[in-house]
Write a protein that holds these residues in place. Structure first.
Motif, PDB file in Angstrom:
ATOM      1  N   LYS A 168     -55.192 -16.901  -8.731  1.00 15.43           N
ATOM      2  CA  LYS A 168     -55.991 -17.722  -7.822  1.00 15.43           C
ATOM      3  C   LYS A 168     -56.125 -17.118  -6.429  1.00 15.43           C
ATOM      4  O   LYS A 168     -57.143 -17.320  -5.759  1.00 15.43           O
ATOM      5  CB  LYS A 168     -55.374 -19.119  -7.722  1.00 15.43           C
ATOM      6  CG  LYS A 168     -55.444 -19.915  -9.025  1.00 15.43           C
ATOM      7  CD  LYS A 168     -54.660 -21.209  -8.951  1.00 15.43           C
ATOM      8  CE  LYS A 168     -55.304 -22.215  -8.048  1.00 15.43           C
ATOM      9  NZ  LYS A 168     -54.602 -23.530  -8.096  1.00 15.43           N
ATOM     10  N   TYR A 169     -55.103 -16.376  -5.988  1.00 11.66           N
ATOM     11  CA  TYR A 169     -55.099 -15.962  -4.588  1.00 11.66           C
ATOM     12  C   TYR A 169     -55.084 -14.453  -4.361  1.00 11.66           C
ATOM     13  O   TYR A 169     -55.375 -13.997  -3.259  1.00 11.66           O
ATOM     14  CB  TYR A 169     -53.884 -16.573  -3.877  1.00 11.66           C
ATOM     15  CG  TYR A 169     -53.767 -18.062  -4.091  1.00 11.66           C
ATOM     16  CD1 TYR A 169     -54.817 -18.917  -3.759  1.00 11.66           C
ATOM     17  CD2 TYR A 169     -52.620 -18.620  -4.642  1.00 11.66           C
ATOM     18  CE1 TYR A 169     -54.723 -20.287  -3.968  1.00 11.66           C
ATOM     19  CE2 TYR A 169     -52.517 -19.988  -4.854  1.00 11.66           C
ATOM     20  CZ  TYR A 169     -53.573 -20.815  -4.514  1.00 11.66           C
ATOM     21  OH  TYR A 169     -53.479 -22.161  -4.727  1.00 11.66           O
ATOM     22  N   GLU A 170     -54.751 -13.671  -5.394  1.00  7.21           N
ATOM     23  CA  GLU A 170     -54.613 -12.238  -5.170  1.00  7.21           C
ATOM     24  C   GLU A 170     -55.569 -11.395  -5.997  1.00  7.21           C
ATOM     25  O   GLU A 170     -55.550 -10.179  -5.919  1.00  7.21           O
ATOM     26  CB  GLU A 170     -53.168 -11.794  -5.457  1.00  7.21           C
ATOM     27  CG  GLU A 170     -52.153 -12.438  -4.526  1.00  7.21           C
ATOM     28  CD  GLU A 170     -50.758 -11.884  -4.741  1.00  7.21           C
ATOM     29  OE1 GLU A 170     -50.650 -10.736  -5.205  1.00  7.21           O
ATOM     30  OE2 GLU A 170     -49.793 -12.601  -4.452  1.00  7.21           O
ATOM     31  N   THR A 171     -56.379 -12.007  -6.796  1.00  3.92           N
ATOM     32  CA  THR A 171     -57.345 -11.249  -7.579  1.00  3.92           C
ATOM     33  C   THR A 171     -58.757 -11.622  -7.152  1.00  3.92           C
ATOM     34  O   THR A 171     -59.032 -12.761  -6.772  1.00  3.92           O
ATOM     35  CB  THR A 171     -57.180 -11.509  -9.088  1.00  3.92           C
ATOM     36  OG1 THR A 171     -58.144 -10.740  -9.798  1.00  3.92           O
ATOM     37  CG2 THR A 171     -57.372 -12.977  -9.412  1.00  3.92           C
ATOM     38  N   SER A 172     -59.634 -10.646  -7.203  1.00  3.19           N
ATOM     39  CA  SER A 172     -61.025 -10.882  -6.812  1.00  3.19           C
ATOM     40  C   SER A 172     -61.903 -11.220  -8.009  1.00  3.19           C
ATOM     41  O   SER A 172     -63.114 -11.354  -7.882  1.00  3.19           O
ATOM     42  CB  SER A 172     -61.586  -9.628  -6.115  1.00  3.19           C
ATOM     43  OG  SER A 172     -61.494  -8.499  -6.976  1.00  3.19           O
ATOM     44  N   ASN A 173     -61.279 -11.366  -9.168  1.00  5.12           N
ATOM     45  CA  ASN A 173     -62.025 -11.659 -10.390  1.00  5.12           C
ATOM     46  C   ASN A 173     -62.398 -13.137 -10.426  1.00  5.12           C
ATOM     47  O   ASN A 173     -61.546 -14.004 -10.600  1.00  5.12           O
ATOM     48  CB  ASN A 173     -61.176 -11.299 -11.613  1.00  5.12           C
ATOM     49  CG  ASN A 173     -61.940 -11.474 -12.914  1.00  5.12           C
ATOM     50  OD1 ASN A 173     -63.080 -11.929 -12.923  1.00  5.12           O
ATOM     51  ND2 ASN A 173     -61.313 -11.105 -14.021  1.00  5.12           N
ATOM     52  N   ASN A 174     -63.665 -13.427 -10.264  1.00  9.39           N
ATOM     53  CA  ASN A 174     -64.136 -14.815 -10.275  1.00  9.39           C
ATOM     54  C   ASN A 174     -64.975 -15.121 -11.507  1.00  9.39           C
ATOM     55  O   ASN A 174     -65.801 -16.035 -11.495  1.00  9.39           O
ATOM     56  CB  ASN A 174     -64.965 -15.095  -9.012  1.00  9.39           C
ATOM     57  CG  ASN A 174     -64.120 -15.006  -7.755  1.00  9.39           C
ATOM     58  OD1 ASN A 174     -62.985 -15.481  -7.730  1.00  9.39           O
ATOM     59  ND2 ASN A 174     -64.670 -14.384  -6.716  1.00  9.39           N
ATOM     60  N   SER A 175     -64.780 -14.352 -12.563  1.00 15.91           N
ATOM     61  CA  SER A 175     -65.568 -14.527 -13.774  1.00 15.91           C
ATOM     62  C   SER A 175     -65.197 -15.818 -14.485  1.00 15.91           C
ATOM     63  O   SER A 175     -64.164 -16.434 -14.218  1.00 15.91           O
ATOM     64  CB  SER A 175     -65.345 -13.344 -14.719  1.00 15.91           C
ATOM     65  OG  SER A 175     -64.006 -13.318 -15.167  1.00 15.91           O
ATOM     66  N   SER A 176     -66.063 -16.212 -15.413  1.00 17.59           N
ATOM     67  CA  SER A 176     -65.805 -17.434 -16.180  1.00 17.59           C
ATOM     68  C   SER A 176     -64.569 -17.279 -17.056  1.00 17.59           C
ATOM     69  O   SER A 176     -63.828 -18.241 -17.277  1.00 17.59           O
ATOM     70  CB  SER A 176     -67.021 -17.772 -17.046  1.00 17.59           C
ATOM     71  OG  SER A 176     -67.316 -16.705 -17.937  1.00 17.59           O
ATOM     72  N   SER A 177     -64.335 -16.053 -17.552  1.00 23.73           N
ATOM     73  CA  SER A 177     -63.148 -15.824 -18.380  1.00 23.73           C
ATOM     74  C   SER A 177     -61.878 -16.010 -17.564  1.00 23.73           C
ATOM     75  O   SER A 177     -60.875 -16.541 -18.064  1.00 23.73           O
ATOM     76  CB  SER A 177     -63.183 -14.419 -18.986  1.00 23.73           C
ATOM     77  OG  SER A 177     -63.186 -13.427 -17.966  1.00 23.73           O
ATOM     78  N   ASN A 178     -61.906 -15.583 -16.319  1.00 23.99           N
ATOM     79  CA  ASN A 178     -60.746 -15.772 -15.451  1.00 23.99           C
ATOM     80  C   ASN A 178     -60.515 -17.257 -15.186  1.00 23.99           C
ATOM     81  O   ASN A 178     -59.375 -17.729 -15.148  1.00 23.99           O
ATOM     82  CB  ASN A 178     -60.949 -15.030 -14.133  1.00 23.99           C
ATOM     83  CG  ASN A 178     -59.676 -14.962 -13.302  1.00 23.99           C
ATOM     84  OD1 ASN A 178     -58.675 -14.428 -13.753  1.00 23.99           O
ATOM     85  ND2 ASN A 178     -59.723 -15.513 -12.096  1.00 23.99           N
ATOM     86  N   ALA A 179     -61.594 -17.999 -15.023  1.00 21.27           N
ATOM     87  CA  ALA A 179     -61.481 -19.445 -14.806  1.00 21.27           C
ATOM     88  C   ALA A 179     -60.881 -20.126 -16.032  1.00 21.27           C
ATOM     89  O   ALA A 179     -60.079 -21.066 -15.905  1.00 21.27           O
ATOM     90  CB  ALA A 179     -62.852 -20.032 -14.491  1.00 21.27           C
ATOM     91  N   GLU A 180     -61.248 -19.653 -17.214  1.00 20.71           N
ATOM     92  CA  GLU A 180     -60.693 -20.218 -18.449  1.00 20.71           C
ATOM     93  C   GLU A 180     -59.205 -19.919 -18.565  1.00 20.71           C
ATOM     94  O   GLU A 180     -58.421 -20.772 -19.005  1.00 20.71           O
ATOM     95  CB  GLU A 180     -61.447 -19.657 -19.656  1.00 20.71           C
ATOM     96  CG  GLU A 180     -62.886 -20.146 -19.766  1.00 20.71           C
ATOM     97  CD  GLU A 180     -63.632 -19.477 -20.906  1.00 20.71           C
ATOM     98  OE1 GLU A 180     -63.004 -18.654 -21.610  1.00 20.71           O
ATOM     99  OE2 GLU A 180     -64.819 -19.773 -21.097  1.00 20.71           O
TER     100      GLU A 180
END
Length: 263
Positions: A168-180
């Motif tokens: 949530k705080y240290e990765t820049s990956n905002n993809s839908s897979s990351n949200a899942e």
């Protein structure tokens, strides 16, 4: 029906159940065939307890899928009123085997999810109970499942909190897979927190029961004018620790009017 441990028929039966669960809606199965599914749970639970190979994990996944489903209420109700509840002992034995051995973290998480499901059916006291199969050689303490679930849940909470903080705080990956992934870990964290809360609640209730017995013993001793003895000293120490644990006023320790000495 039952199969001999490790048999080809057993493996095939597991695969057939997996196929059924993956092709037919669990909503339909649970609502229309809850009795049959409950009997299936009882059979799979036995295999989960007695197997010592890869099929043990297959049984774990099947039980977890069936009992943790959002459609599982009818099966829960049926299992709750079954006259023979040996299935719950089998599940407890199987979960202990998973949690106390070196297995993949994902399998331990599945065991915790299964434990949470059984607790939702039978209550927290299911964590305390028989741990020995009919042909078991070694006796296992009745609190083994409780302690393993508490410790494993505590570890899982720490791991999931770290993973969620990173995602949530240290990765820049905002993809839908990351949200899942975040959503799944949040659900697992909620389960781990729930197990920690329920195990602590159960331990507190057990301690309160023991404290009640000790208080009665001290009251009897006071009524008979007894104020010395190792048994009374140990009893007062136990009450003192409990009073400190629950933040009771220490002056309550003197309500019984004891002046205890070790001599």
């Amino acid at each position: 029906m039952q199969f001999s441990a490790g048999s080809h028929s057993q493996a095939l039966a597991m695969k057939l159940v997996q196929l059924m669960l993956s092709t037919v809606s669990l909503d339909i199965i649970n609502n229309e065939y809850s009795s049959e599914l409950s009997m299936m749970v009882a059979v799979i639970a036995r295999e989960f307890a007695v197997l010592h190979d890869a099929l043990k994990f297959e049984a774990l996944h099947l039980l977890s899928a069936i009992l943790s489903s959002k459609y599982s209420a009818p099966v829960h109700d049926t299992l709750r009123i079954m006259s023979n509840d040996i299935w719950s002992t089998y599940v407890r034995v199987g979960i202990v085997a998973i949690l106390q051995n070196r297995v993949a973290p994902a399998e331990k998480l599945q065991a915790l999810i299964l434990a949470e499901s059984v607790i939702s059916i039978l209550g927290e006291r299911w964590l305390l109970g028989q741990m020995n199969l009919p042909d078991a050689k070694d006796s296992v303490p009745a609190d083994r499942c409780l302690l393993l679930v508490l410790e494993s849940s505590r570890v899982e909470v720490a791991v999931l909190l770290n993973e969620l903080a990173y995602l949530k705080y240290e990765t820049s990956n905002n993809s839908s897979s990351n949200a899942e992934i975040i959503s799944l870990k949040q659900r697992n964290l909620a389960i781990a927190f729930s197990l920690v809360e329920k195990t602590i609640k159960l331990i507190s209730n057990v301690v309160e029961d023991e404290v009640g017995v000790v208080l009665e013993y001290l009251q009897d001793a006071k009524d008979h004018g007894q104020k010395k003895g190792d048994d009374l000293l140990a009893s007062v120490r136990l009450i003192g620790r409990y009073a400190f644990m629950v933040s009771l006023p220490r002056t309550s320790m003197f309500l019984y009017g004891f002046t205890l000495n070790q001599d």
